[in-house]
Design a protein around this motif. Structure first.
Motif, mmCIF file in Angstrom:
data_model
loop_
_atom_site.group_PDB
_atom_site.id
_atom_site.type_symbol
_atom_site.label_atom_id
_atom_site.label_comp_id
_atom_site.label_asym_id
_atom_site.label_seq_id
_atom_site.Cartn_x
_atom_site.Cartn_y
_atom_site.Cartn_z
ATOM 1 N N UNK B 12 0.838 -1.178 0.000
ATOM 2 C CA UNK B 12 0.000 0.000 0.000
ATOM 3 C C UNK B 12 0.883 1.242 0.000
ATOM 4 N N UNK B 14 0.325 4.566 0.604
ATOM 5 C CA UNK B 14 0.261 5.497 1.733
ATOM 6 C C UNK B 14 0.774 4.865 3.030
ATOM 7 N N UNK B 15 0.562 3.546 3.155
ATOM 8 C CA UNK B 15 1.074 2.860 4.340
ATOM 9 C C UNK B 15 2.591 2.806 4.285
ATOM 10 N N UNK B 17 4.498 4.942 2.744
ATOM 11 C CA UNK B 17 4.979 6.310 3.005
ATOM 12 C C UNK B 17 5.062 6.565 4.509
ATOM 13 N N UNK B 18 4.015 6.139 5.229
ATOM 14 C CA UNK B 18 4.000 6.343 6.679
ATOM 15 C C UNK B 18 5.115 5.539 7.355
ATOM 16 N N UNK B 29 5.195 12.669 -1.512
ATOM 17 C CA UNK B 29 4.103 12.006 -2.225
ATOM 18 C C UNK B 29 3.819 12.771 -3.513
ATOM 19 N N UNK B 111 6.148 14.827 2.970
ATOM 20 C CA UNK B 111 5.497 14.398 4.206
ATOM 21 C C UNK B 111 6.373 14.923 5.342
#
Lengths: 228, 112
Positions: B12, B14-15, B17-18, B29, B111
């Protein structure tokens, strides 16, 4: 993006909570909006309502400049009742089209991992299974067993839900009998009009895979043309 | 710096990225916000980049990812969001090459 916005966004997606990320394309300022926020009348709230419904992100013009609304709706789901031949063809097609697929069949010999690799299998009775799965407006429900004991409870549960698509395998005559049984359960003609029966687009499908194509086509039509 | 696409599979964006950020890496992003013509990826498509140039996801069929990753690395340094346009009408972007003839606008953000 602020780390807490990213964290919240990931939490919402994990919880299958529909959310819109609004980004001001000039300043980079961001805000998360939920369906309760999308009842308001501001430009961003009205826009959020539209992208929730269409499931397509969009850029809107506001007094503060262009704002991009990215929509994160929960994943599409397909609940297939009956681990039959058609399901074996339909499940991988639905996965490719972006659906999470769940096959429900209490008959242990049918719903096996060998016959359905990579698909969630539920070996409970359809009424219990539907209670757990809670079909929502991003869910399609397909019944394929031909057996009223299995199909009818699933259809009854689907009719009480917001499922965007309900379809049931069977000839015109089988379907007419099915509707009579559902009527006795208290469903009106208007309720039952939501059920596609005989299931699938009329493309002369014969083999299980062809029937799966006609079902996938009809589900896509309901999903995309209703929203358009 | 060399860029390297991380095999995405079921990962995933966004996951990831976190997770990168939590591990102390710089992260940016990129999101497709507008498309015209036969753009290869739909609006909303995303790509995450980390400070070592690794990226996951896509904003085109591979034609502009290199350029977007460079801008993302810049955004990590200066913290400023960017709205980039690539397409046939833009000479510079033509060299980067959206061979399909489409046009896209990509928003790049750090981010924090």
């Amino acid at each position: 993006m602020k780390p807490d916005v990213l964290k919240q966004l990931n939490e919402d997606r994990a919880a299958k909570r529909p959310v819109v990320l609004a980004t001001n394309l000039t300043s980079g300022d961001q805000k998360l909006l939920y369906q309760t926020d999308a009842e308001g009348q501001s430009e961003v709230e009205t826009g959020a309502r539209a992208v929730f419904a269409s499931d397509k992100p969009a850029t809107i013009e506001t007094v503060d400049g262009p704002v991009f609304l990215n929509v994160f709706n929960p994943p599409l789901r397909m609940i297939v009742v009956g681990a039959v031949h058609i399901s074996q063809a339909l499940a991988p097609m639905a996965k490719l089209a972006g659906y999470q697929v769940v096959v429900v069949d209490p008959r242990g010999a049918w719903a096996t991992a060998e016959r359905f690799p990579g698909v969630d299998l539920v070996d409970e009775w359809p009424d219990d299974a539907m209670e757990q799965l809670q079909p929502d407006r991003r869910t399609a429900v397909v019944t394929l067993t031909h057996d009223p004991k299995l199909d009818d409870p699933a259809l009854a549960a689907a009719l009480k839900s917001d499922a965007f698509y309900i379809g049931s395998l069977g000839s015109t005559r089988t379907h007419a009998k099915r509707l009579q049984r559902l009527e006795r359960l208290g469903f009106t003609e208007q309720d039952m009009a939501r059920i596609h029966g005989p299931i699938g687009l009329s493309i002369g499908a014969k083999s299980p895979a062809e029937i799966a194509v006609s079902i996938m086509g009809q589900i896509t039509q309901d999903l995309r043309q209703e929203a358009a | 710096m060399t860029t390297e696409q991380v095999a995405s599979g079921d990962m995933d964006i966004l996951k990831t990225a976190a997770e990168w950020r939590e591990n102390g890496q710089d992260v940016a992003l990129a999101t497709v916000v507008t498309t015209w013509g036969s753009a290869p990826r739909p609006v909303g498509s995303q790509l995450a980049v980390n400070g070592s140039g690794k990226f996951i996801g896509s904003v085109s069929g591979g034609c502009i990812e290199g350029a977007v990753v460079q801008e993302a690395l810049e955004a990590m340094r200066d913290g400023k969001p960017r709205l980039l346009e690539y397409g046939v009408s833009n000479d510079e972007a033509w060299e980067v090459g959206l061979a399909c003839g489409g046009k896209v606008k990509v928003f790049v953000e750090r981010v924090d």
